[in-house]
Design a protein around this motif. Structure first.
Motif, PDB file in Angstrom:
ATOM      1  N   UNK A 173     -25.511  -7.937  -1.883  1.00  0.00           N
ATOM      2  CA  UNK A 173     -26.468  -9.045  -1.917  1.00  0.00           C
ATOM      3  C   UNK A 173     -27.217  -9.206  -0.596  1.00  0.00           C
ATOM      4  N   UNK A 174     -28.404  -9.729  -0.691  1.00  0.00           N
ATOM      5  CA  UNK A 174     -29.098 -10.162   0.499  1.00  0.00           C
ATOM      6  C   UNK A 174     -28.771 -11.645   0.694  1.00  0.00           C
ATOM      7  N   UNK A 175     -28.471 -12.026   1.923  1.00  0.00           N
ATOM      8  CA  UNK A 175     -28.054 -13.405   2.179  1.00  0.00           C
ATOM      9  C   UNK A 175     -29.231 -14.282   2.598  1.00  0.00           C
ATOM     10  N   UNK A 176     -30.411 -13.711   2.593  1.00  0.00           N
ATOM     11  CA  UNK A 176     -31.563 -14.482   3.056  1.00  0.00           C
ATOM     12  C   UNK A 176     -31.790 -15.760   2.238  1.00  0.00           C
ATOM     13  N   UNK A 177     -31.714 -15.694   0.900  1.00  0.00           N
ATOM     14  CA  UNK A 177     -31.905 -16.928   0.124  1.00  0.00           C
ATOM     15  C   UNK A 177     -30.901 -18.014   0.515  1.00  0.00           C
ATOM     16  N   UNK A 178     -29.684 -17.591   0.858  1.00  0.00           N
ATOM     17  CA  UNK A 178     -28.657 -18.551   1.290  1.00  0.00           C
ATOM     18  C   UNK A 178     -29.038 -19.141   2.645  1.00  0.00           C
ATOM     19  N   UNK A 179     -29.577 -18.298   3.495  1.00  0.00           N
ATOM     20  CA  UNK A 179     -29.970 -18.742   4.825  1.00  0.00           C
ATOM     21  C   UNK A 179     -31.094 -19.770   4.735  1.00  0.00           C
ATOM     22  N   UNK A 193     -26.794 -22.802   6.242  1.00  0.00           N
ATOM     23  CA  UNK A 193     -26.010 -22.835   7.479  1.00  0.00           C
ATOM     24  C   UNK A 193     -26.938 -23.058   8.677  1.00  0.00           C
ATOM     25  N   UNK A 194     -26.489 -23.903   9.605  1.00  0.00           N
ATOM     26  CA  UNK A 194     -27.348 -24.192  10.759  1.00  0.00           C
ATOM     27  C   UNK A 194     -26.682 -23.828  12.077  1.00  0.00           C
ATOM     28  N   UNK A 195     -25.359 -23.670  12.060  1.00  0.00           N
ATOM     29  CA  UNK A 195     -24.671 -23.287  13.291  1.00  0.00           C
ATOM     30  C   UNK A 195     -23.486 -22.396  12.953  1.00  0.00           C
ATOM     31  N   UNK A 197     -20.334 -22.774  12.992  1.00  0.00           N
ATOM     32  CA  UNK A 197     -19.279 -23.359  12.176  1.00  0.00           C
ATOM     33  C   UNK A 197     -19.691 -23.431  10.704  1.00  0.00           C
ATOM     34  N   UNK A 198     -20.906 -23.909  10.470  1.00  0.00           N
ATOM     35  CA  UNK A 198     -21.330 -24.022   9.070  1.00  0.00           C
ATOM     36  C   UNK A 198     -21.576 -22.633   8.473  1.00  0.00           C
ATOM     37  N   UNK A 199     -21.917 -21.668   9.314  1.00  0.00           N
ATOM     38  CA  UNK A 199     -22.064 -20.300   8.805  1.00  0.00           C
ATOM     39  C   UNK A 199     -20.721 -19.786   8.298  1.00  0.00           C
ATOM     40  N   UNK A 200     -19.685 -19.918   9.123  1.00  0.00           N
ATOM     41  CA  UNK A 200     -18.370 -19.364   8.754  1.00  0.00           C
ATOM     42  C   UNK A 200     -17.821 -20.021   7.490  1.00  0.00           C
ATOM     43  N   UNK A 201     -17.849 -21.345   7.458  1.00  0.00           N
ATOM     44  CA  UNK A 201     -17.339 -22.058   6.282  1.00  0.00           C
ATOM     45  C   UNK A 201     -18.193 -21.749   5.065  1.00  0.00           C
ATOM     46  N   UNK A 230     -25.831 -16.255  14.606  1.00  0.00           N
ATOM     47  CA  UNK A 230     -25.299 -17.602  14.822  1.00  0.00           C
ATOM     48  C   UNK A 230     -24.490 -17.706  16.123  1.00  0.00           C
ATOM     49  N   UNK A 231     -23.839 -16.601  16.503  1.00  0.00           N
ATOM     50  CA  UNK A 231     -23.136 -16.622  17.791  1.00  0.00           C
ATOM     51  C   UNK A 231     -24.160 -16.748  18.926  1.00  0.00           C
ATOM     52  N   UNK A 232     -25.267 -16.031  18.785  1.00  0.00           N
ATOM     53  CA  UNK A 232     -26.333 -16.128  19.796  1.00  0.00           C
ATOM     54  C   UNK A 232     -26.866 -17.557  19.911  1.00  0.00           C
TER      55      UNK A 232
END
Lengths: 690, 158
Positions: A173-179, A193-195, A197-201, A230-232
């Protein structure tokens, strides 16, 4: 038909008369019976159909209706009895895979009420899927083809994979729609996801949701690239240059590195949990690593919604960190997922990116178990366990992200080559003609499946497609093959790198490719895969043996060589999975190089060159890891005794299909296959003394 | 005259190389406890330079080393073949697993990149045991000195 059965039929008819209070005498009973055509080999269903017709012919309509209801009740009773029988047997079975009647796979660790709930409706799903497919085939190609399909299926000339699930098979899958919009578009309630933490969860939830709408694997080839982004955002673009900096104000005083490995831990351990929505199986999660050239080719045009571009320096560090961490973590727990694939571009019989060639060899020499995919052109990628795909569109879209990563297989339909070829030869039919006929039918069936999927799509049942995670026209219809080596053995061929065997392989697989091209349209893609046959290989061997075919082993190979053949060395095996053999396997096959002992980095590095030279594009090295049943110690070596507590009660973890699992969790037949395997071993003990 | 029984592609015998091992028969050492007693007999095919050529054709570029396993019945033949390989295929290294205590002094050791010496003595064990009497030597980059690399077998793997 014996007397007892005739009595039964009479009793059933009398009961039907009585139940609607219709009087019956001997003469009317014999009239009803006189219409029946009872002959040798007639089935109960046939007789019952005849009774219904006969009753109606004699104008006993009410009785006929009662008889049908009576019949229905009995069928239901029988089904319940069957289920109860299954329930008892399942509870008694040695493990979940051996207990499973349909589609056993080793991806279930334990046998319990949750896995049992998953097993019980499987037979109903098979019936439903067959009915849906047959109705569609009838509409598209007529009754005859639909009947032929069922005939080939029930006589095991072909095998429909994943018939116990309603969902399409697997997807990268491409995760762009989720982003951009979170999980709302696929029925979830979390925003984007905005940071970190929210990315991982959110990532874990997203993978669970996507997987629950697929019957097979879910690949997220962009996972580490997004994580890096997100780490950046959290620690700066140069975070990896000060990974040991303390960035946590809590008493724990965590460093950047610790914060990152905590993210790994959260995601990997969560995803390896058994999942309620998938009958207590873990989701099948795959990720990819890229060398610099693959990265540039796939993500060169990629832009995050905030305008940032992905950074190779950060991703390069993060890929290596994740791999090292995961290798280490696997000495603490049995972690099957993610299945990892290292994508390497080749040039002049070597990896083009020397740094990544060296790193890949280093990771193998440190005992890490992962797949390597090699290509001389970044026009294909293997992201879905072993499913290879052409990259049709390397472009970037502001709604869908990177085009190259979105792919998968909608459905797999497998040809049992051993039976097909033997049947043709035994009946003096040209096997190529006979196979052509079957392959043609298989394509039509797949197109019928595709139509059904389109209907589900039109009705809004497939949000993964609507939301853009998967693109319908980039998904393949896969033709699987099984029993190729066994068919070649039947034809009297030697299974090693020789011109006759090669010609046979190319002829058979070339036929499939011919039809794949013939039926290809702008919306329909076909590929051909040597299926891992985790349980199909065992079933085919059993069925074919029962029907008197030549069956040289209890589990058909998933390789181009005979897995127990100790005369073939490692180079021979690379050659047998080299370009001339795999060129028509557009959907891929994986060489599992079984070794007794780990090699040195220099040796693995050389073998990467061998693979590049021979054109073996997908492989892994498989050295069984030892796990102590008493103290739980995990060792990367293949040992007879636990080095920690010296217990001899040890189990092994190995890859039997794509998944690294405990051998004792495989089904019984697969466990036997794994014991027979030939692990190319050191000859020091035998030879030094000569 | 050397005779070979079979070959293999091996990784443990010569560290860091991908080795084609050639198993030679007619072994005169006949160590008690030998695991390859079949190599004591006079069996197999004659090992000629043509046979070497055919091996290299088959595995060209795939192997980095050719190792003679045995051949103590005709050590000068082993040397001749080693020289042949070095001249004709300069990229391929050559190893010799001898069962003798020492390489005979008449032998030009310099034609080998690796030499293993020492008979198998059961209670001392094979190369993998720290107690072994056997030794594996590697020729240095300068070409004249051999260093003992037996400890590479004792390294605890990952």
């Amino acid at each position: 038909m014996d007397r007892f059965s005739l009595d039964k039929i009479m009793n059933a008819i009398i009961k039907a008369f009585n139940s609607v209070k219709e009087p019956i005498d001997l003469s009317s009973l014999s009239k009803v019976l006189s219409h029946l055509d009872i002959h040798e080999g007639v089935t109960v269903e046939d007789i019952q159909n005849q009774v219904e017709e006969s009753l109606m012919q004699e104008s006993y309509y009410k009785v006929a209706k009662a008889f049908m209801l009576y019949r229905q009740r009995h069928t239901e009773d029988r089904e319940v009895m069957d289920k109860m029988q299954f329930l008892v047997e399942y509870c008694e079975a040695s493990n979940a895979a051996s207990g499973s009647k349909f589609d056993a796979n080793a991806n279930v660790e334990h046998k319990n009420i949750a896995t049992l709930i998953g097993e019980l409706p499987k037979s109903n799903f098979i019936r439903l899927n067959r009915r849906l497919l047959c109705d569609r085939i009838k509409k598209m190609y007529g009754k005859e083809l639909s009947e032929k399909y069922i005939d080939l299926l029930t006589h095991h000339f072909i095998y429909k994979n994943d018939e116990t699930s309603l969902a399409n098979y697997c997807a990268s899958v491409t995760m762009y729609p989720w982003l951009i919009s979170g999980t709302t578009a696929i029925g979830g309630n979390s925003s984007r996801p905005t940071n970190l933490k929210s990315f991982c969860g959110g990532f874990v939830n997203m993978v669970f949701m996507v997987s629950s709408m697929l019957s097979g694997a879910c690949a997220t080839p962009e996972f580490l690239m997004y994580l890096n982004y997100f780490i950046e955002l959290e620690y700066g673009k140069d975070y990896f240059e000060h990974a040991d900096k303390v960035v946590d104000l809590s008493l724990k005083q965590r460093t950047v590195d610790k914060m990152i490995t905590d993210c790994f831990e959260q995601i990997v351990y969560s995803i390896n949990q058994p999942t309620g929505a998938r009958n207590y199986q873990a989701v099948f999660w795959n990720i990819s690593y890229y060398d610099k050239y693959y990265f540039e080719s796939l993500f060169g045009n990629f832009v995050f919604p905030d305008g940032n571009k992905p950074n190779w320096e950060g991703l390069n560090w993060l890929q290596k960190r994740f791999m090292k961490w995961f290798n280490q973590e696997r000495t603490k727990a049995v972690l099957t997922f993610p299945v990892e694939t290292m994508a390497l571009l080749t040039e002049n019989n070597d990896t083009k990116d020397k740094e990544y060639g060296d790193f890949t060899a280093e990771m193998y020499s440190e005992g890490h178990s992962f797949f390597t995919y090699m290509s001389d052109n970044a026009d294909s990628l293997s992201s879905c366990c072993r499913l290879r795909n052409e990259i049709q569109d390397n472009g970037f879209s502001y709604t869908l992200g990177a085009g190259g990563v979105s792919t998968g297989s909608k459905s797999v339909l497998t040809v049992n080559l051993n039976r097909c070829i033997q049947y043709a030869v035994n009946n003096k039919i040209d096997y190529k003609e006979y196979l052509s006929d079957i392959i043609d039918l298989v394509h039509k069936v797949q197109m019928a499946y595709n139509e059904n999927l389109k209907v589900l799509h039109e009705k809004g049942m497939l949000p993964l497609f609507d939301a853009g995670y998967i693109n319908m026209s980039r998904q393949y219809l896969t033709i699987g093959v099984n029993g190729l080596v066994e068919a070649a053995e039947f034809m009297g061929l030697k299974i090693n790198d020789n011109p006759d065997y090669l010609k046979f392989v190319q002829t058979v697989l070339g036929l499939i490719e011919k039809y794949n091209k013939q039926y290809r349209t702008k919306d329909l893609l076909f590929n051909c895969e040597m299926i891992p046959a985790e349980n199909v290989g065992v079933k085919h061997a059993k069925w074919d043996r029962e029907d008197g075919y030549f069956v040289p082993r209890d589990c058909y190979n998933s390789y181009f060589y005979v897995v127990e053949d100790d005369s073939l060395n490692i180079i021979d095996k690379f050659k047998l999975h080299g370009y001339p053999y795999i060129q028509h396997l557009t959907g891929g096959s994986a060489l599992h190089m079984n070794l007794e002992e780990h090699l040195s980095k220099i040796q693995y590095r050389h073998l990467l060159k061998v693979a590049a030279k021979e054109g073996c594009n997908y492989f892994t090295f498989n050295i069984p890891n030892t796990i102590c049943n008493d103290c739980g110690h995990i060792d990367k070596r293949y040992l007879k005794e636990c080095p920690h507590c010296h217990s001899k009660n040890v189990d092994y973890m190995t890859r039997i299909i794509g998944y690294l699992k405990r051998v004792s969790n495989f089904s019984k037949a697969r466990q036997e296959e794994s014991h027979r395997r030939y692990y190319n071993k050191s000859e020091i003990v035998e030879k030094v003394e000569a | 005259m050397l005779k070979y029984v079979n070959t293999g592609v091996v990784f443990q015998e010569i560290p860091d190389e991908v080795t084609l091992s050639i198993n030679l028969s007619n072994c005169p050492n006949q160590c008690p406890g030998c695991h390859s007693k079949y190599l004591w007999q006079d069996i197999g095919e004659i090992l000629t330079t043509e046979v070497i050529d055919s091996f290299v054709r088959e595995y060209c570029g795939d192997i980095t080393c050719i190792c003679f396993m045995g051949g103590d019945n005709a050590p000068s033949d082993v040397v001749n073949l080693a020289e042949y390989i070095h001249i004709k295929y300069p990229k391929i290294k050559v190893g010799w697993y001898s069962g003798r205590q020492h390489v005979p002094s008449v032998i030009n050791k310099m034609v080998f990149d690796y030499i293993k010496v020492g008979p198998y003595i059961q209670h001392l064990g094979c190369l993998k045991e720290c107690t072994t009497n056997q030794r594996l030597y590697k020729r240095g980059a300068t070409g004249s000195d051999f260093s003992d690399i037996t400890s590479r077998f004792w390294r605890v793997p990952v």
